[in-house]
Design a protein around this motif. Structure first.
Motif, PDB file in Angstrom:
ATOM      1  N   ILE A  49      27.871 -16.547  17.835  1.00 21.97           N
ATOM      2  CA  ILE A  49      27.828 -17.330  16.603  1.00 21.97           C
ATOM      3  C   ILE A  49      28.165 -16.391  15.456  1.00 21.97           C
ATOM      4  O   ILE A  49      27.515 -15.368  15.281  1.00 21.97           O
ATOM      5  CB  ILE A  49      26.437 -17.948  16.381  1.00 21.97           C
ATOM      6  CG1 ILE A  49      26.083 -18.875  17.537  1.00 21.97           C
ATOM      7  CG2 ILE A  49      26.377 -18.678  15.056  1.00 21.97           C
ATOM      8  CD1 ILE A  49      24.665 -19.390  17.488  1.00 21.97           C
ATOM      9  N   CYS A  50      29.191 -16.741  14.695  1.00 21.27           N
ATOM     10  CA  CYS A  50      29.547 -15.927  13.536  1.00 21.27           C
ATOM     11  C   CYS A  50      30.261 -16.802  12.519  1.00 21.27           C
ATOM     12  O   CYS A  50      30.794 -17.856  12.852  1.00 21.27           O
ATOM     13  CB  CYS A  50      30.400 -14.731  13.924  1.00 21.27           C
ATOM     14  SG  CYS A  50      32.029 -15.150  14.537  1.00 21.27           S
ATOM     15  N   ALA A  51      30.234 -16.359  11.277  1.00 24.04           N
ATOM     16  CA  ALA A  51      30.888 -17.086  10.202  1.00 24.04           C
ATOM     17  C   ALA A  51      32.314 -16.577  10.027  1.00 24.04           C
ATOM     18  O   ALA A  51      32.599 -15.405  10.230  1.00 24.04           O
ATOM     19  CB  ALA A  51      30.113 -16.905   8.908  1.00 24.04           C
TER      20      ALA A  51
ATOM     21  N   GLU B  60      30.861 -21.987   9.893  1.00 18.78           N
ATOM     22  CA  GLU B  60      30.054 -21.498  11.005  1.00 18.78           C
ATOM     23  C   GLU B  60      30.190 -22.361  12.253  1.00 18.78           C
ATOM     24  O   GLU B  60      29.410 -22.215  13.182  1.00 18.78           O
ATOM     25  CB  GLU B  60      28.586 -21.404  10.594  1.00 18.78           C
ATOM     26  CG  GLU B  60      28.344 -20.345   9.545  1.00 18.78           C
ATOM     27  CD  GLU B  60      26.887 -20.241   9.145  1.00 18.78           C
ATOM     28  OE1 GLU B  60      26.128 -21.186   9.420  1.00 18.78           O
ATOM     29  OE2 GLU B  60      26.533 -19.222   8.554  1.00 18.78           O
TER      30      GLU B  60
END
Length: 182
Positions: A141-143, A150
């Motif tokens: 999970i990363c922006a 996201e």
């Protein structure tokens, strides 16, 4: 999700100025966050008054009128209640004034701020940004570094033109920004 609006066209991505490609301006994450705060503030300011103000003003006006009539009538059984009714009518009049002012208060917050327009990243921009990018560990999970989105990003194997240390290349669906992770 960030407060951004995709554009219909990105213009001419292959413009050259002095032999160096000229890339379009992209909003930064700070600008996107500031615009989201402006929109949230506008939404909070433009509620249509207070829900309790109109009924509170009307009900307290009626109560004040009834209590004043009861206090001022010369009916003998009312005399023990004159002082408490007078005090309650004063409190009711204050509530009426406060609710009336809140009911009539209409803050002018101006037009709603527009969403920032996202200019999609081109392949040349992505390659230039990836070449200057430091090693970033893989995270499930990363922006997105371009727009802050996201959501789940597309993941693919890196090509030969991307950094050697990369094991995956991510692509954002909102702004077409690509970045690599180890």
């Amino acid at each position: 999700m960030s407060s951004v609006r995709p554009t219909s066209s990105a213009g001419d991505p292959d413009r050259l100025r002095d032999g160096v490609p000229e890339f379009p301006d992209h909003p930064t994450l700070t600008q996107i966050a500031q615009r989201q705060m402006q929109i949230d503030t506008w939404d909070a300011m433009s509620v249509d008054g207070y829900r309790f103000a109109k009924p509170g003003a009307i009900i307290s006006f009626l109560l004040t009128a009834i209590m004043v009539v009861l206090v001022l009538t010369p009916i003998p059984p009312n005399w023990p209640w004159d002082i408490p009714l007078c005090i309650l009518s004063i409190f009711s009049a204050v509530v009426m004034v406060v609710c009336g002012l809140l009911w009539l208060d209409r803050p002018d917050s101006g037009p709603r701020p527009e969403l920032l327009e996202i200019v999609p990243f081109t392949r040349a921009e992505n390659l230039q940004l990836m070449s200057g990018q430091g090693a970033e560990p893989y995270g499930a999970i990363c922006a997105c570094p371009g727009c802050g989105d996201e959501c789940t990003h597309l993941v693919r194997r890196p090509t030969d033109s991307e950094p050697d240390w990369a094991t995956v290349t991510r692509c954002c669906r909102v702004c077409n920004r690509e970045w690599v992770q180890a």
